[in-house]
Design an enzyme around this catalytic site. Sequence first.
Site, PDB file in Angstrom:
ATOM      1  N   TYR A  41      -4.912  -1.298   7.292  1.00  0.00           N
ATOM      2  CA  TYR A  41      -5.020  -1.154   5.820  1.00  0.00           C
ATOM      3  C   TYR A  41      -3.560  -0.760   5.295  1.00  0.00           C
ATOM      4  CZ  TYR A  41      -6.589   0.487   1.184  1.00  0.00           C
ATOM      5  OH  TYR A  41      -6.863   0.419  -0.273  1.00  0.00           O
ATOM      6  N   ASP A  66       3.720   0.928   8.511  1.00  0.00           N
ATOM      7  CA  ASP A  66       3.184   1.723   7.550  1.00  0.00           C
ATOM      8  C   ASP A  66       2.700   3.005   7.832  1.00  0.00           C
ATOM      9  OD1 ASP A  66       1.302   2.699   5.417  1.00  0.00           O
ATOM     10  OD2 ASP A  66       0.087   0.791   5.240  1.00  0.00           O
ATOM     11  N   LYS A 101       0.625  10.078   1.264  1.00  0.00           N
ATOM     12  CA  LYS A 101      -0.291  10.911   1.783  1.00  0.00           C
ATOM     13  C   LYS A 101       0.584  12.410   1.809  1.00  0.00           C
ATOM     14  CE  LYS A 101      -4.064   8.028   2.845  1.00  0.00           C
ATOM     15  NZ  LYS A 101      -4.169   6.839   3.454  1.00  0.00           N
TER      16      LYS A 101
HETATM   17  C1  LIG Z   1      -4.016   5.369   2.569  1.00  0.00           C
HETATM   18  C2  LIG Z   1      -3.318   4.228   3.144  1.00  0.00           C
HETATM   19  C3  LIG Z   1      -2.518   3.508   2.202  1.00  0.00           C
HETATM   20  C4  LIG Z   1      -2.856   3.606   0.812  1.00  0.00           C
HETATM   21  O1  LIG Z   1      -2.402   4.480   0.142  1.00  0.00           O
HETATM   22  P1  LIG Z   1      -3.000   4.753  -1.220  1.00  0.00           P
HETATM   23  O2  LIG Z   1      -2.186   6.029  -1.902  1.00  0.00           O
HETATM   24  O3  LIG Z   1      -4.356   4.978  -1.196  1.00  0.00           O
HETATM   25  O4  LIG Z   1      -2.732   3.673  -2.411  1.00  0.00           O
HETATM   26  C5  LIG Z   1      -1.799   2.399   2.890  1.00  0.00           C
HETATM   27  N1  LIG Z   1      -1.741   2.544   4.139  1.00  0.00           N
HETATM   28  C6  LIG Z   1      -1.914   3.395   4.913  1.00  0.00           C
HETATM   29  C7  LIG Z   1      -1.861   3.261   6.388  1.00  0.00           C
HETATM   30  C8  LIG Z   1      -2.862   4.282   4.431  1.00  0.00           C
HETATM   31  O5  LIG Z   1      -3.642   5.099   5.291  1.00  0.00           O
END
Ligand SMILES: *Cc1c(COP(=O)(O)O)cnc(C)c1O
Length: 438
Positions: free
Chosen positions: A150, A245, A278
């Site tokens: 994601y 990511d 995060k």
């Molecule tokens: C949480 C997450 C996102 C999205 O971040 P948001 O602040 O919720 O938009 C993107 N990539 C990864 C790997 C994530 O865990």
Amino acid sequence: MAPNTSSAPSRNTALFERAKKLIPGGVNSPVRAFKAVGGTPRFVQRAQGAYFWDADGKRYIDYIGSWGPMILGHGHPAVVDAVQKAVLEGFSYGAPTEREVELAEEIVKLVPSIEMLRLVSSGTEAGMSAIRLARGATGRSKIIKFEGCYHGHADALLVKAGSGLATFGNPTSAGVPPEVVQHTLVLEYNHIAQLEEAFAVHGSSTACLIIEPIAGNMNFVRASVPFMTRCRELCTQYGVLLVFDEVMTGFRVALGGAQSVYAKSIPGFKPDMTVMGKVIGGGMPLAAFGGTRAVMEQLAPLGPVYQAGTLSGNPVATACGLATLRELQKPGFYEALGERTRSLVSGLTQAATRAGVSFCGDSEGGMFGFFLLEPLPQNYATVMTTDGPTFNRFFHAMLDKGVYYAPALYEAGFVSSAHTAADIAETVEAAAQFFAGR
Ligand SMILES: *Cc1c(COP(=O)(O)O)cnc(C)c1O
């Protein structure tokens, strides 16, 4: 507030009913609605350390921690202090501040692959911007992602694999036109032969490969070292930018992120770009994307790739993030966190094994996953073979006992530095009771 007795009507239920009248599904992000596991979401009243209390005053050991940011637990005094001071100096200016520079310096110091970065307000925004930048910097349109990873909810990323390499992805959400995902190629995680085939066909027209190095949005699945090695080699060979990511893994699995974990096994390993969120906001809306100077200088106002944000580099959020990052650098922080997280996973595994339940788990730093199956899955399709009804009964049994895990079997879990050995023991005991009684 006194805990709710079983005869009194639940405030969680009452709040959920109220919320559903005005907010779609009663929640502001879908997984919070408990749709997969059934039942009523817990409305949080307050949180402290490793715990939160719901609207009925019931306490839970929190293994979500806002889906990762709360690595120090809730209400860490140094962070609260920094935020309180920042608030008194103003909420937002829309003009640069010293604190943004400090945060950028801190991130660049800790993550060697990042030479320059830009701050934004969410992981979605960071991922979307990184992809635009990769496309702008390479002059190519195609992107490669992996099933089960994601990267936020930008249109081009809400996509599942088409049939075969010739056809690109299909949208996974209504409202995303097929044309918008026509440049997104979705591959199977950890499948080296398919990766090689895809690069042979599309490598020279691909802008970037984006990957969760330790995938936390299909529970917890590591990219194997041979697979990651091949990703790096092929990206270099074809001039494709390797985008990590690390929104979830950044400062969560290690001080240098998951890339520092791979660098231990793959000499000289570095991604070209990194997306973060995060933990770097410590619970405030803050995210970032960064990479090599050559790529980052393509961004406006220096270069032709546009990107902007009214609240980007927000002074309260940066104060929160900075205070958090400073705590993480205290000696032994990740050793202790990693040890505590491993003790949870091994405790759960032993409890399950003793009861004859098929179970396995893994962790890195303060991030973990467990599966009601064996052995550890290597890709999304295998993760999804987990027995859903059993997971849901496990989830609710733990919830009743005051242990809050992610309400879906495809989500990772998080331990904070506020979780004590006693919290872990209480959790393992609750799980052992469930496993023994099923
Ligand atoms: C949480 C997450 C996102 C999205 O971040 P948001 O602040 O919720 O938009 C993107 N990539 C990864 C790997 C994530 O865990």
